[in-house]
Write a protein that holds these residues in place. Structure first.
Motif, PDB file in Angstrom:
ATOM      1  N   ARG A 277       0.817  -1.854   0.091  1.00  0.00           N
ATOM      2  CA  ARG A 277       0.042   0.248   0.098  1.00  0.00           C
ATOM      3  C   ARG A 277       0.434   1.029   0.026  1.00  0.00           C
ATOM      4  N   ASP A 278      -0.025   2.527  -0.129  1.00  0.00           N
ATOM      5  CA  ASP A 278       1.333   3.542  -0.824  1.00  0.00           C
ATOM      6  C   ASP A 278       0.594   4.160   0.764  1.00  0.00           C
ATOM      7  N   THR A 279       1.593   4.999   0.876  1.00  0.00           N
ATOM      8  CA  THR A 279       1.645   5.659   2.511  1.00  0.00           C
ATOM      9  C   THR A 279       0.607   6.871   2.743  1.00  0.00           C
ATOM     10  N   SER A 280      -0.575   6.910   2.207  1.00  0.00           N
ATOM     11  CA  SER A 280      -1.459   7.934   1.700  1.00  0.00           C
ATOM     12  C   SER A 280      -2.341   6.854   2.260  1.00  0.00           C
ATOM     13  N   GLU A 281      -2.550   5.513   1.689  1.00  0.00           N
ATOM     14  CA  GLU A 281      -3.084   4.941   2.356  1.00  0.00           C
ATOM     15  C   GLU A 281      -2.416   4.344   3.601  1.00  0.00           C
ATOM     16  N   LEU A 282      -1.694   4.521   3.747  1.00  0.00           N
ATOM     17  CA  LEU A 282      -1.506   3.816   5.391  1.00  0.00           C
ATOM     18  C   LEU A 282      -1.686   5.212   6.844  1.00  0.00           C
ATOM     19  N   LEU A 283      -1.528   5.759   6.173  1.00  0.00           N
ATOM     20  CA  LEU A 283      -1.598   7.631   6.925  1.00  0.00           C
ATOM     21  C   LEU A 283      -3.041   7.762   7.171  1.00  0.00           C
ATOM     22  N   ALA A 284      -3.826   7.417   6.300  1.00  0.00           N
ATOM     23  CA  ALA A 284      -5.622   6.981   6.394  1.00  0.00           C
ATOM     24  C   ALA A 284      -5.812   6.085   7.087  1.00  0.00           C
ATOM     25  N   GLU A 285      -5.365   5.300   7.292  1.00  0.00           N
ATOM     26  CA  GLU A 285      -5.413   4.131   8.105  1.00  0.00           C
ATOM     27  C   GLU A 285      -4.909   4.309   9.881  1.00  0.00           C
ATOM     28  N   GLU A 286      -4.038   4.916  10.188  1.00  0.00           N
ATOM     29  CA  GLU A 286      -3.511   5.437  11.100  1.00  0.00           C
ATOM     30  C   GLU A 286      -4.724   6.139  11.552  1.00  0.00           C
ATOM     31  N   LEU A 287      -5.529   7.674  11.160  1.00  0.00           N
ATOM     32  CA  LEU A 287      -5.972   8.112  11.895  1.00  0.00           C
ATOM     33  C   LEU A 287      -7.568   7.701  11.647  1.00  0.00           C
ATOM     34  N   ARG A 288      -7.782   7.209  11.659  1.00  0.00           N
ATOM     35  CA  ARG A 288      -9.166   6.315  11.997  1.00  0.00           C
ATOM     36  C   ARG A 288      -9.138   5.977  12.879  1.00  0.00           C
ATOM     37  N   ARG A 289      -8.334   5.609  13.582  1.00  0.00           N
ATOM     38  CA  ARG A 289      -8.233   5.599  15.547  1.00  0.00           C
ATOM     39  C   ARG A 289      -7.392   6.172  15.728  1.00  0.00           C
ATOM     40  N   LEU A 290      -7.754   7.158  16.797  1.00  0.00           N
ATOM     41  CA  LEU A 290      -7.008   8.020  17.783  1.00  0.00           C
ATOM     42  C   LEU A 290      -6.514   7.051  19.524  1.00  0.00           C
ATOM     43  N   ASP A 291      -7.499   6.726  19.461  1.00  0.00           N
ATOM     44  CA  ASP A 291      -6.767   5.814  20.828  1.00  0.00           C
ATOM     45  C   ASP A 291      -5.984   5.354  21.309  1.00  0.00           C
ATOM     46  N   PRO A 292      -5.234   4.406  22.144  1.00  0.00           N
ATOM     47  CA  PRO A 292      -3.589   3.988  21.905  1.00  0.00           C
ATOM     48  C   PRO A 292      -3.963   1.965  21.021  1.00  0.00           C
ATOM     49  N   ASP A 293      -2.906   2.019  21.060  1.00  0.00           N
ATOM     50  CA  ASP A 293      -2.790   0.968  20.653  1.00  0.00           C
ATOM     51  C   ASP A 293      -2.180  -0.092  21.135  1.00  0.00           C
ATOM     52  N   LEU A 294      -3.004  -1.147  21.416  1.00  0.00           N
ATOM     53  CA  LEU A 294      -3.117  -1.941  22.737  1.00  0.00           C
ATOM     54  C   LEU A 294      -1.920  -3.148  22.233  1.00  0.00           C
ATOM     55  N   ILE A 295      -2.762  -3.392  20.518  1.00  0.00           N
ATOM     56  CA  ILE A 295      -2.067  -5.061  20.197  1.00  0.00           C
ATOM     57  C   ILE A 295      -0.272  -4.076  19.996  1.00  0.00           C
ATOM     58  N   TYR A 296      -0.033  -3.208  19.420  1.00  0.00           N
ATOM     59  CA  TYR A 296       0.689  -2.749  18.798  1.00  0.00           C
ATOM     60  C   TYR A 296       1.873  -2.456  20.117  1.00  0.00           C
ATOM     61  N   GLU A 297       1.496  -1.971  20.855  1.00  0.00           N
ATOM     62  CA  GLU A 297       2.688  -1.404  22.403  1.00  0.00           C
ATOM     63  C   GLU A 297       2.767  -3.149  22.880  1.00  0.00           C
ATOM     64  N   SER A 298       1.896  -3.919  22.930  1.00  0.00           N
ATOM     65  CA  SER A 298       2.375  -4.834  24.136  1.00  0.00           C
ATOM     66  C   SER A 298       3.188  -6.010  22.146  1.00  0.00           C
ATOM     67  N   ALA A 299       3.134  -5.940  21.307  1.00  0.00           N
ATOM     68  CA  ALA A 299       3.886  -6.699  19.628  1.00  0.00           C
ATOM     69  C   ALA A 299       5.506  -5.740  20.097  1.00  0.00           C
ATOM     70  N   LEU A 300       5.589  -4.391  20.462  1.00  0.00           N
ATOM     71  CA  LEU A 300       6.588  -3.685  20.363  1.00  0.00           C
ATOM     72  C   LEU A 300       8.045  -4.093  21.822  1.00  0.00           C
ATOM     73  N   LYS A 301       6.732  -4.676  22.542  1.00  0.00           N
ATOM     74  CA  LYS A 301       7.359  -3.971  23.774  1.00  0.00           C
ATOM     75  C   LYS A 301       7.706  -5.443  24.110  1.00  0.00           C
ATOM     76  N   TYR A 302       7.958  -6.730  23.752  1.00  0.00           N
ATOM     77  CA  TYR A 302       8.380  -8.451  23.262  1.00  0.00           C
ATOM     78  C   TYR A 302       9.768  -7.996  23.201  1.00  0.00           C
ATOM     79  N   GLY A 303       9.982  -7.118  22.333  1.00  0.00           N
ATOM     80  CA  GLY A 303      12.006  -7.033  22.254  1.00  0.00           C
ATOM     81  C   GLY A 303      11.967  -7.610  20.912  1.00  0.00           C
ATOM     82  N   VAL A 304      12.956  -5.987  20.010  1.00  0.00           N
ATOM     83  CA  VAL A 304      12.906  -7.506  18.238  1.00  0.00           C
ATOM     84  C   VAL A 304      14.258  -8.405  19.447  1.00  0.00           C
ATOM     85  N   GLU A 305      15.357  -7.923  19.824  1.00  0.00           N
ATOM     86  CA  GLU A 305      16.016  -9.029  20.484  1.00  0.00           C
ATOM     87  C   GLU A 305      16.195 -10.633  21.024  1.00  0.00           C
ATOM     88  N   ARG A 306      14.381 -10.031  21.136  1.00  0.00           N
ATOM     89  CA  ARG A 306      13.932 -11.960  21.910  1.00  0.00           C
ATOM     90  C   ARG A 306      13.507 -12.773  20.355  1.00  0.00           C
TER      91      ARG A 306
END
Length: 359
Positions: A277-306
Motif C-alpha cells: 500500500r501507498d503512504t497515503s493509505e497507511l496514513l489514512a488507516e492510522e487516522l481512523r483511530r486516535l486511541d492507544p493501540d494496545l496490540i502494537y504496544e504489546s508486540a513492540l515491547k516483546y522485544g526485537v532481540e528476543r
C-alpha cells in the motif's frame, strides 16, 4: 488557491485562512482534526501529497513544519517565518499551511503551531523522516494525541525498534506497523478456519532493513506464545510467513509484492490480494483511530532481540515456577540420599516364602 506570506506571524496566517475560505464561498470549517507534518524540504512534497490524499477520508487542517538550515551565524541569529496558505483544490479536503522556519524560531516551532490548531479537535503529529527518539517529549509531539513515526525511514530500523520500545507512550504508532495489517488479518482468518490446532513455531521472511518483518514476527511470538524466527529474502517487502502447527504448515507466500498464495493442509491453495500500500493509505488507516493501540504496544515491547529464542513454559496456576520446582526436587533428593545410605536395606523374601504365604 494559494496565498504566500513572507516574514509573517501566526495571526496573519489565521487571517489568510479566513480570507481564503470566504473567497471560495465556504466560510464554515468542516474539518475533523489537525495534522502536523514535521519534515524537511526534500521530503515535504511527498509527505504533503500523501496527506492530501488521506484527507479525502479525514478532512483536516494540515500544518507542514519545515525547519530551514541557516548557513551563516548571522542568518541563524535572525528569526523569520514564511508561510504558504492553500485552500480549495490545492489543499485536498481541508486546508494546508506550509510553514518554513528560519533562525532561532526553529527552536520554538511549537509556539508557531499552537495558535494554528483547530479548536476542540484532535491533533496528530507525523514525522515522515528523522523522527525523535521519544516523540511524546518532543515539543511538537507533546501537542498531539497521536504521534506517527516511520521506522522504515530510519538508518538502522532494528535499533530504532528497540528505542521505540524503550520510549513508548500511549498514542505512539508506526507506519511500519500499519503495513502489516493485511498480513495480520489474513493469518488470523487462516487460523480461525482450523479451530483446535496449536501453533508451535513461526517464521517471517522479508527483505533486510524492513522493520515490518520484525514487527510481524514479534506480534506472532507475543500473541501465540511461540518461537518466531526472522529470515531475509530479496523482497520486495514481506515475502512469506510460515506457521508450524500440529496439523501441518500454514504458508502465506507473496513473492511479487502484489498477489499472495495461502496454503493449508487439507485445503486447496488459494490466491489472495495482498498488495503493498501507498503512504497515503497507511496514513489514512492510522487516522481512523486516535486511541492507544494496545496490540502494537504489546508486540513492540516483546522485544526485537528476543526473536528466535525459545519461549519459556508458563507454570500452572498456583504451582511453582519451573526453576523453583527443579530446585525443590534437587533439595529433596539431596536430603533423601544420606537417609537412604544410613538405613539398612530390607531383606528380600524368597520365592518359597511367597509360596508359603499364599497357601
Amino acid at each position: 488557491m494559494k496565498i504566500d506570506l513572507t516574514d509573517t506571524t501566526a495571526s496573519k496566517i489565521n487571517n489568510a485562512l479566513v480570507e481564503g475560505r470566504r473567497a471560495l464561498g465556504a466560510p464554515a470549517v468542516g474539518m475533523v482534526l489537525t495534522l502536523v507534518i514535521v519534515t524537511d524540504e526534500e521530503h515535504a512534497y511527498d509527505a504533503l501529497k500523501a496527506a492530501n490524499e488521506a484527507s479525502r477520508e479525514h478532512p483536516s487542517r494540515k500544518l507542514v513544519v519545515i525547519k530551514r538550515v541557516s548557513r551563516s551565524p548571522r542568518d541563524r541569529a535572525q528569526a523569520r517565518l514564511d508561510a504558504e496558505v492553500r485552500v480549495g483544490a490545492d489543499a485536498g479536503a481541508g486546508e494546508t499551511v506550509v510553514l518554513r522556519l528560519y533562525g532561532e524560531v526553529i527552536d520554538h516551532a511549537q509556539s508557531v503551531v499552537l495558535p494554528l490548531l483547530l479548536p476542540d479537535a484532535p491533533v496528530v503529529v507525523w514525522w515522515p523522516v528523522a523522527s525523535p527518539i521519544d516523540p511524546e517529549k518532543d515539543p511538537l509531539g507533546a501537542l498531539g494525541q497521536r504521534r506517527v513515526t516511520d521506522t522504515y525511514a530510519a538508518e538502522d530500523p532494528v535499533t530504532e525498534l528497540s528505542a521505540r520500545a524503550a520510549s513508548y507512550t500511549p498514542g505512539d504508532t508506526d507506519l511500519a506497523w500499519a503495513r502489516i495489517t493485511p498480513w495480520r488479518s489474513m493469518l488470523a482468518a487462516a487460523l480461525d478456519q482450523q479451530p483446535g490446532i496449536e501453533v508451535t513455531a513461526a517464521e517471517v521472511e522479508g527483505e533486510a532493513y524492513n522493520p515490518s518483518a520484525e514487527l510481524l514476527a514479534m506480534w506472532l511470538a507475543d500473541r501465540l506464545g511461540v518461537t518466531a524466527r526472522r529470515s531475509v529474502s530479496d523482497g520486495p517487502g514481506l515475502t512469506a510467513v510460515r506457521l508450524e502447527t500440529t496439523s501441518g504448515v500454514i504458508t502465506l507466500d507473496r513473492p511479487d509484492g502484489s498477489l499472495a498464495t495461502l496454503s493449508m493442509r487439507g485445503q486447496p491453495d488459494r490466491a489472495v490480494a495482498l498488495k503493498r500500500r501507498d503512504t497515503s493509505e497507511l496514513l489514512a488507516e492510522e487516522l481512523r483511530r486516535l486511541d492507544p493501540d494496545l496490540i502494537y504496544e504489546s508486540a513492540l515491547k516483546y522485544g526485537v532481540e528476543r526473536l528466535g529464542e525459545p519461549v519459556p513454559a508458563v507454570p500452572a496456576a498456583g504451582g511453582p515456577a519451573p526453576e523453583a520446582a527443579e530446585a525443590a526436587e534437587a533439595a529433596e533428593a539431596a536430603e533423601a540420599a544420606p537417609a537412604a545410605e544410613d538405613k539398612p536395606a530390607p531383606a528380600k523374601k524368597s520365592s518359597s516364602g511367597k509360596k508359603a504365604a499364599s497357601k
